[in-house]
Design an enzyme around this catalytic site. Sequence first.
Site, PDB file in Angstrom:
ATOM      1  N   LYS A 143       0.109  -1.210  -0.067  1.00  0.00           N
ATOM      2  CA  LYS A 143      -0.148  -0.213  -0.187  1.00  0.00           C
ATOM      3  C   LYS A 143       0.818   1.161   0.594  1.00  0.00           C
ATOM      4  CE  LYS A 143      -0.672   0.514   4.724  1.00  0.00           C
ATOM      5  NZ  LYS A 143      -1.926   0.247   6.345  1.00  0.00           N
ATOM      6  N   ARG A 161      -9.979   0.199  15.741  1.00  0.00           N
ATOM      7  CA  ARG A 161     -10.249   0.656  14.506  1.00  0.00           C
ATOM      8  C   ARG A 161     -10.945   0.425  13.432  1.00  0.00           C
ATOM      9  NH1 ARG A 161      -3.837   1.001  11.706  1.00  0.00           N
ATOM     10  NH2 ARG A 161      -3.963  -0.826  10.914  1.00  0.00           N
ATOM     11  N   TYR A 206      16.016  30.143   8.800  1.00  0.00           N
ATOM     12  CA  TYR A 206      14.883  30.919   9.546  1.00  0.00           C
ATOM     13  C   TYR A 206      14.612  30.841  10.838  1.00  0.00           C
ATOM     14  CZ  TYR A 206      12.496  30.769   4.976  1.00  0.00           C
ATOM     15  OH  TYR A 206      11.744  31.273   3.109  1.00  0.00           O
TER      16      TYR A 206
END
Length: 419
Positions: free
Chosen positions: A56, A154, A275
């Site tokens: 998958k 689940r 940054y």
Amino acid sequence: MDIVTDAKSQLTPEANLLAAHPTATGILTVDLDAIVANWRKLEKTAVPAECAAVVKANAYGCGAEQVARALANAGCKTFFVANVEEAAAVRAAAPTATLYSLGGFFQNTGDSYAKIDCKPVIGDLNELAEWDVFCRRSGWSGGAAVHIDTGMNRLGLTISEAQGIIPRINAGDHGITLVMSHLVSAELLNNPTNARQLTNFREIASLFTGVPASLANSSGVYLGAQFQFEMVRPGAALYGVNPTPEADNPMQQVVDLKARITQIRNIDRGETVGYGGTWTARRPTRLAIVSAGYADGYFRAASANDGTRGAEVIVAGKRCPIAGRVSMDLIAVDVTDLDKNAVRRGHMVTLIGEGITVDEVAHHFGTIGYEVLTSLGRRFHRVYKGGDAVAKTGDAAVEPAAAPAAPPPLPAEQAAASS
């Protein structure tokens, strides 16, 4: 993109890659032979159980068609995917394989399953009813798996719901080809949840007379023979992720990820990088700016600041630390300790490989190897080497898939064809 390199070339492997991909900012090499070797190791560990393969999410980012083709040629007969679209890609590469879709069955998906001969994994009584209706109306008899929830909470029928369909199983002609469940904590050898799930699954699976059972995922394979039943379903371990994190990794490394140095620059002591200016040079520093970032799946969590050392990459064969924050497209790497002639603009650095494992990168990302692999971005050129289906000429590209065998027609189609 696939390449074939000249076996007689005197260039280094990296130079070959650069020559073949002059515009590539990053190259992800997938070793199909390593995937096959990992599958064979898992298969041997699970004997006499069948060893399926979970492919998958585009085979965890490694390429579902290429991986399925290599594994099918190696003898893998059963593949698991997440949905019908993924199943179609695998069917093109493995025309005779058994395919299961873990995503379940919906009322209007029956024809899509039937046309590519893919079996749904059913984990809800509503799905089961809709599948029954489709089979009765179409005459389809391709089969399905039943998923039983033993603790994941689940997907899956509850134990009591599964017990309720046992009369149907005992009546025969039920169309169920596999009964399965999924382990919650298989990677933790002594977790008591494993034993509870095993007991629950063994009891309910024994009532599915004559139906093969499957419980073990990658880590479950290593919990012992009692967890292996008739089929195991490894996924991440095939791609080099450690299924036994409490011990050494028994799997071979599968992916190698390189990104190009786009610029070399020097900064003075006291200057900041990136940054937020969170990383400050403590000495005159030489930086290699590498063309990969979080848009490519190299997570911002791997950044370094003045109080925390970040991830490392391999530059000219040596580990070098990241300097400052990982940005969307770029990473700064401190190469001050390397010989100046060893690092040049246009060279590649290794983000995964040469001793840096997927699991190590996952640690710096604050996640697991599964997420690292499935996040690797599409901007990386994919290169495949090995595999029984490719020509052995150095780092060989996968040949185009053969046209898949025509799927079995629905009974209604057969009737129309004969009328």
